[in-house]
Design a protein around this motif. Sequence first.
Motif, PDB file in Angstrom:
ATOM      1  N   ASP A 114      39.970  34.093  42.041  1.00 35.32           N
ATOM      2  CA  ASP A 114      41.496  34.464  41.099  1.00 35.32           C
ATOM      3  C   ASP A 114      40.517  34.984  39.009  1.00 35.32           C
ATOM      4  OD1 ASP A 114      41.772  32.392  39.172  1.00 35.32           O
ATOM      5  OD2 ASP A 114      40.812  31.502  40.698  1.00 35.32           O
ATOM      6  N   HIS A 115      41.744  34.765  38.327  1.00 32.33           N
ATOM      7  CA  HIS A 115      41.482  35.588  37.261  1.00 32.33           C
ATOM      8  C   HIS A 115      41.102  34.763  36.218  1.00 32.33           C
ATOM      9  CE1 HIS A 115      42.498  39.375  34.702  1.00 32.33           C
ATOM     10  NE2 HIS A 115      40.956  39.149  34.605  1.00 32.33           N
ATOM     11  N   SER A 116      41.117  33.501  36.718  1.00 32.00           N
ATOM     12  CA  SER A 116      40.270  32.548  35.777  1.00 32.00           C
ATOM     13  C   SER A 116      38.727  32.087  35.321  1.00 32.00           C
ATOM     14  CB  SER A 116      40.960  30.582  36.374  1.00 32.00           C
ATOM     15  OG  SER A 116      40.598  30.421  36.943  1.00 32.00           O
ATOM     16  N   LEU A 137      41.939  45.074  33.058  1.00 35.44           N
ATOM     17  CA  LEU A 137      42.616  45.874  33.493  1.00 35.44           C
ATOM     18  C   LEU A 137      43.861  44.934  34.191  1.00 35.44           C
ATOM     19  CD1 LEU A 137      39.565  47.912  33.342  1.00 35.44           C
ATOM     20  CD2 LEU A 137      41.694  49.171  33.114  1.00 35.44           C
ATOM     21  N   ASP A 138      45.214  45.234  33.219  1.00 34.84           N
ATOM     22  CA  ASP A 138      45.653  44.014  34.423  1.00 34.84           C
ATOM     23  C   ASP A 138      47.377  44.446  33.708  1.00 34.84           C
ATOM     24  OD1 ASP A 138      46.812  41.522  35.527  1.00 34.84           O
ATOM     25  OD2 ASP A 138      45.169  40.134  34.254  1.00 34.84           O
ATOM     26  N   HIS A 139      47.541  44.376  34.903  1.00 33.21           N
ATOM     27  CA  HIS A 139      49.371  44.460  35.404  1.00 33.21           C
ATOM     28  C   HIS A 139      49.724  43.324  33.960  1.00 33.21           C
ATOM     29  CE1 HIS A 139      53.213  46.417  35.997  1.00 33.21           C
ATOM     30  NE2 HIS A 139      53.554  44.936  36.602  1.00 33.21           N
ATOM     31  N   LEU A 141      50.076  40.303  31.615  1.00 32.70           N
ATOM     32  CA  LEU A 141      48.847  39.977  30.129  1.00 32.70           C
ATOM     33  C   LEU A 141      48.035  38.781  30.009  1.00 32.70           C
ATOM     34  CD1 LEU A 141      52.232  40.194  27.583  1.00 32.70           C
ATOM     35  CD2 LEU A 141      49.723  41.432  27.355  1.00 32.70           C
ATOM     36  N   ASP A 142      47.987  37.739  30.819  1.00 33.81           N
ATOM     37  CA  ASP A 142      47.370  36.276  31.030  1.00 33.81           C
ATOM     38  C   ASP A 142      47.654  35.405  29.810  1.00 33.81           C
ATOM     39  OD1 ASP A 142      47.586  36.741  34.082  1.00 33.81           O
ATOM     40  OD2 ASP A 142      45.459  37.616  33.770  1.00 33.81           O
ATOM     41  N   VAL A 143      48.613  36.023  28.919  1.00 32.84           N
ATOM     42  CA  VAL A 143      48.746  34.920  27.502  1.00 32.84           C
ATOM     43  C   VAL A 143      49.867  34.816  27.455  1.00 32.84           C
ATOM     44  CG1 VAL A 143      49.296  35.765  24.850  1.00 32.84           C
ATOM     45  CG2 VAL A 143      47.809  38.019  26.439  1.00 32.84           C
ATOM     46  N   VAL A 228      38.435  43.850  35.557  1.00 36.81           N
ATOM     47  CA  VAL A 228      39.690  44.381  36.475  1.00 36.81           C
ATOM     48  C   VAL A 228      40.078  43.433  37.442  1.00 36.81           C
ATOM     49  CG1 VAL A 228      39.559  46.576  37.640  1.00 36.81           C
ATOM     50  CG2 VAL A 228      37.881  45.909  36.112  1.00 36.81           C
ATOM     51  N   ASP A 229      41.714  42.799  37.232  1.00 39.19           N
ATOM     52  CA  ASP A 229      42.591  42.431  38.267  1.00 39.19           C
ATOM     53  C   ASP A 229      42.940  43.979  38.818  1.00 39.19           C
ATOM     54  OD1 ASP A 229      45.346  41.182  39.075  1.00 39.19           O
ATOM     55  OD2 ASP A 229      44.855  39.804  37.177  1.00 39.19           O
ATOM     56  N   LEU A 230      43.107  43.086  40.405  1.00 41.76           N
ATOM     57  CA  LEU A 230      43.163  44.511  41.193  1.00 41.76           C
ATOM     58  C   LEU A 230      44.787  45.244  41.012  1.00 41.76           C
ATOM     59  CD1 LEU A 230      40.790  43.155  44.257  1.00 41.76           C
ATOM     60  CD2 LEU A 230      41.134  45.518  42.566  1.00 41.76           C
TER      61      LEU A 230
END
Length: 307
Positions: A114-116, A137-139, A141-143, A228-230
């Motif tokens: 996973d992205h973490s 590169l992500d749909h 923000l993960d902010v 790159v988050d798919l």
Amino acid sequence: MPETGEEPTFFGVPGHVTADARAVLFGVPAAFGTPNSGAENGPFFIRRLSKYYKSRFGGEADLLDLRARGPVLEGAVDGGDIGHAGSPAELHSRIGAFVAGLPEQSVPIAVGGDHSITAPLVAAVHGRRPIARAVFLDHHLDVQCWGEELDPLYHTNVASHVAGMLGPGRVTHIGVEPFQGAEVGRGGALRSRLDELGRQLPLHGPDGFGAAAVAEAVGTGQEVYLSVDLDVLAAHEMSATGYPSWDGLRFTELVGVIETIARHNTITGCDIVEFAAARDARDPSTLADAGRAAKLLMHLTQVVLTT
Ligand SMILES: [Mn+2]
């Protein structure tokens, strides 16, 4: 997809880290930072589907890149999987030790997970050679825009953790959804956190994802970490992920963006994260998505090896 006793390596490259390796592919089969299961199977699926390129030749073949009329994967090795037993902190310290121990000239290319996992990867790569910019590169923000204190690392706040390591203005988002929500009263907080983070090149921007727009958002002549988050791909090209996106970049656009970044900068570390599927899934859609993820890994590795 035949199951054999022996685990294949990515693309059939050598299965150990050599002193002269220039790109080290490795898996991080972990899903600590997400409520969904399946992300731990990313390296499994992507290794299996990466065999496609050589399968016509019994698993052993010389590959050619038609565009550069050059060799493919020369200098790439597979460093295996980082064990995910124990706590997230233990995983993060194993990631750190693995990356720190790689040959100096080699670029780590991680497959999540996973992205973490991007946060400990950035920390480790930054420790070898300072990163000037992280590109997501992500749909999404993960902010984190809630609360005053940064929460423990999770896939929903990984960009904030990375920004905390690199300092203000050093994170670029590409391909994110242009319409973002925040809790009532927190819209201003989101905006100021984004200003602090760096640039965003959302989907449907006026300049698209051409070379000029990408170079403007990322900059040039810098050491760059690429994540790159798919789910940056639209769901018709990537549904085997935790949160498929109704809309997103096309695969061809994504490859173009990566090549533009690499042409103008030096990629010193990268990852592909958030492939997710049940271990026994064998439906055509999951296999096609895993094949697409493997092809993206091929592009990323070639970009690292040839630019
Ligand atoms: Mn993400």
